[in-house]
Design a protein around this motif. Sequence first.
Motif: not given
Length: 322
Positions: A176-178, A183-185, A211-214, A223-226
């Motif tokens: 997997g690509k880390t 980049d995650l944000l 860390r939670l997002a991963r 994951w999604w926004h309101m």
Amino acid sequence: MSDYFTTEHFELLNKWIGQKRDESNPEQNQAYDDLKKAYEVTETWAKKLKTELFPMGRVEIRKRPTNQGNNFAGYNWAKIYPSSEAPKELAYTVGIDADDGFVVKIDTVGLDESGALRKAYLALRGTYNNSSPFVTKMPTGDGLEKSLDQLVSWSIEAIRSFKLRYDEVVTKLNLGKTLSDEDLLKHFDSKPAFQTFRASWSPPDKALFCRLARAVHTAGLDWWHMNKGVQVRFGRKNPGSERAVGVLGVIRGTRTRKLSWMREMGALTKLNREPLTEELVSKIEGALSAERESLDDWRVLDAERPGLWPDQLRDDPVEQGD
């Protein structure tokens, strides 16, 4: 093309396996053409399976009955990559085999048989039979009695019954690509208000959220926004849909990130606006890993795909009480 596989296809695989291609041989030319038709059936099988189970994926197939050495192969196969993010070295494959009948599996692509990565894969795969965590075979006679649609249904059931999922094999083989934290944000920055909001986070706050997002993403969740504010949610949501299939967690709070956890999962009970701490994230990581089977049942997996980020999904509408 042929509508389905025939006994003759398997007889030809057995008869010509290993023999050098000879275009001056009329019998061999006919066999070559007939085996190309079998490849067309395999291609249709793979495309139907992709549509049903991997709508965000792609099919790759090399429709030649001979291998790179121009010798007849004893099998044919098509590769299915479950998403655009899937590493090129690993694919779901479907095909027919002179010895093994009908085969669905997760397999490596383009690796040296003596290389370290291929050896690691073989150790993970184990014995090449139905006891393997990601190989399922069906005898030739049983497969020939099915229709193409029935074969696709059998393939779906086989894949859903694998003891190791594709993303788990990717992780175990370190394919997997880390993403870096930044980049995650960026996946969350599609909403300007969130980008402005998170710019004020301290380095520890940013690292903890990532860390939670991963952990959530690795579990295959979305994951999604309101629509308004800076609240983000995770759970299961389909592309193009405004409403989520299911919400597992909600992150709120402008000064302090707080988590609401919407269902019991193993040792993790429901939570309401608990501060996001390292201890809590550790519990979530453990629950997502240990309760994989119950998570699969909960999230209504109509299609096999990786978790999606906010920039790949529509925002949720605002609901009273949010």
